[in-house]
Write an enzyme that holds these catalytic residues in place. Structure first.
Site, mmCIF file in Angstrom:
data_model
loop_
_atom_site.group_PDB
_atom_site.id
_atom_site.type_symbol
_atom_site.label_atom_id
_atom_site.label_comp_id
_atom_site.label_asym_id
_atom_site.label_seq_id
_atom_site.Cartn_x
_atom_site.Cartn_y
_atom_site.Cartn_z
ATOM 1 N N GLY A 46 8.414 7.930 5.139
ATOM 2 C CA GLY A 46 8.533 6.654 5.811
ATOM 3 C C GLY A 46 9.947 6.137 5.662
ATOM 4 O O GLY A 46 10.663 6.525 4.730
ATOM 5 N N GLN A 51 16.881 0.299 5.607
ATOM 6 C CA GLN A 51 17.294 1.408 4.742
ATOM 7 C C GLN A 51 18.416 2.244 5.356
ATOM 8 O O GLN A 51 19.028 3.042 4.660
ATOM 9 C CB GLN A 51 16.108 2.306 4.417
ATOM 10 C CG GLN A 51 15.092 1.650 3.507
ATOM 11 C CD GLN A 51 13.962 2.592 3.212
ATOM 12 O OE1 GLN A 51 13.014 2.688 3.972
ATOM 13 N NE2 GLN A 51 14.076 3.303 2.090
ATOM 14 N N CYS A 97 10.860 5.825 -3.496
ATOM 15 C CA CYS A 97 11.568 5.236 -2.357
ATOM 16 C C CYS A 97 12.907 5.943 -2.175
ATOM 17 O O CYS A 97 13.621 6.185 -3.153
ATOM 18 C CB CYS A 97 11.785 3.752 -2.609
ATOM 19 S SG CYS A 97 12.597 2.885 -1.255
ATOM 20 N N LEU A 98 13.232 6.237 -0.924
ATOM 21 C CA LEU A 98 14.513 6.888 -0.643
ATOM 22 C C LEU A 98 15.696 6.013 -1.051
ATOM 23 O O LEU A 98 16.773 6.525 -1.325
ATOM 24 C CB LEU A 98 14.605 7.245 0.848
ATOM 25 C CG LEU A 98 13.580 8.281 1.339
ATOM 26 C CD1 LEU A 98 13.691 8.442 2.849
ATOM 27 C CD2 LEU A 98 13.767 9.619 0.630
ATOM 28 N N HIS A 139 4.265 -0.055 2.352
ATOM 29 C CA HIS A 139 5.565 0.114 1.693
ATOM 30 C C HIS A 139 6.699 -0.185 2.686
ATOM 31 O O HIS A 139 7.632 -0.925 2.361
ATOM 32 C CB HIS A 139 5.653 1.548 1.157
ATOM 33 C CG HIS A 139 6.942 1.893 0.496
ATOM 34 N ND1 HIS A 139 7.050 2.093 -0.858
ATOM 35 C CD2 HIS A 139 8.189 2.107 1.005
ATOM 36 C CE1 HIS A 139 8.299 2.408 -1.155
ATOM 37 N NE2 HIS A 139 9.012 2.421 -0.037
ATOM 38 N N GLU A 140 6.611 0.394 3.881
ATOM 39 C CA GLU A 140 7.694 0.226 4.865
ATOM 40 C C GLU A 140 7.748 -1.200 5.402
ATOM 41 O O GLU A 140 8.831 -1.757 5.592
ATOM 42 C CB GLU A 140 7.566 1.245 5.996
ATOM 43 C CG GLU A 140 7.660 2.701 5.554
ATOM 44 C CD GLU A 140 8.839 3.018 4.650
ATOM 45 O OE1 GLU A 140 9.919 2.396 4.785
ATOM 46 O OE2 GLU A 140 8.693 3.906 3.790
ATOM 47 N N HIS A 143 9.587 -3.389 3.122
ATOM 48 C CA HIS A 143 11.049 -3.302 3.285
ATOM 49 C C HIS A 143 11.544 -4.322 4.303
ATOM 50 O O HIS A 143 12.632 -4.886 4.146
ATOM 51 C CB HIS A 143 11.472 -1.903 3.741
ATOM 52 C CG HIS A 143 11.699 -0.940 2.637
ATOM 53 N ND1 HIS A 143 12.645 -1.119 1.656
ATOM 54 C CD2 HIS A 143 11.101 0.252 2.366
ATOM 55 C CE1 HIS A 143 12.629 -0.099 0.819
ATOM 56 N NE2 HIS A 143 11.689 0.748 1.224
#
Length: 179
Positions: A46, A51, A97-98, A139-140, A143
């Site tokens: 995701g 991000q 998380c990236l 999660h996304e 963000h």
């Protein structure tokens, strides 16, 4: 399409509420394509527009296909997504998380959600997701509201760091110096 740099957690853009997308343009579609390519290159499941440095309410989600994971194997791209329904049942699962590489934690999330948003063609879609796919949507979308997964962890001992494996430095190979 291009792989974009991923913004790290110390950057202010990740703590701001992202702006709604007023209209779908070719530039927005390029951003979505870049996000998909970036997510795949980083081996993520995701990615949210902040991000990659864009304060816009856009997410992409793609959980690898697994017959035991409903909704996996599908690429979801959503513009102005929102959770319109969440199950009362909360389950904990491990997240990473990236934008926070190497950190993982047990995060409580709704077991299932219904997400509504625009697809890349500008049509409204509703997605009913459960399990891992529901977790990734939550999660996304977090963000987009300036929330990072550690903010959701209720017990700090349930957050940990995994050090990347270091490659072993090979020992020098002796050489025969005799004539």
């Amino acid at each position: 399409m291009a792989v974009r740099p991923i913004v790290m957690a110390d950057q202010p853009i990740l703590r701001r509420k992202a702006e709604p997308v007023p209209r779908i343009t070719p530039a927005l579609r390029r951003l979505i394509d870049d996000m998909v390519e970036t997510m795949r290159a980083a081996e993520g499941i995701g990615l949210a527009a902040p991000q990659v440095g864009e304060s816009l309410r856009v997410i992409v989600v793609e959980v690898p296909e697994d017959e035991e994971v409903p909704g996996s194997g599908v690429l979801y791209t959503l513009i102005n997504p929102e959770i319109v329904e969440a199950s009362p049942e909360i389950v904990e699962g491990v997240e990473g998380c990236l934008s926070i590489p190497g950190w993982y934690g047990w995060v409580p999330r709704a077991r299932s959600v219904v997400v509504r948003g625009l697809n890349r063609e500008g049509r409204w879609v509703r997605i009913r997701a459960e399990g891992l796919v529901a977790r990734v949507f939550q999660h996304e979308i977090d963000h987009l509201d300036g929330i990072l997964f550690p903010d959701r962890i209720t017990d700090p001992t349930r957050l940990w760091r995994v050090q990347p494996a270091r490659e072993a430095i090979p020992e020098p190979v002796p050489t025969d110096a005799s004539p």
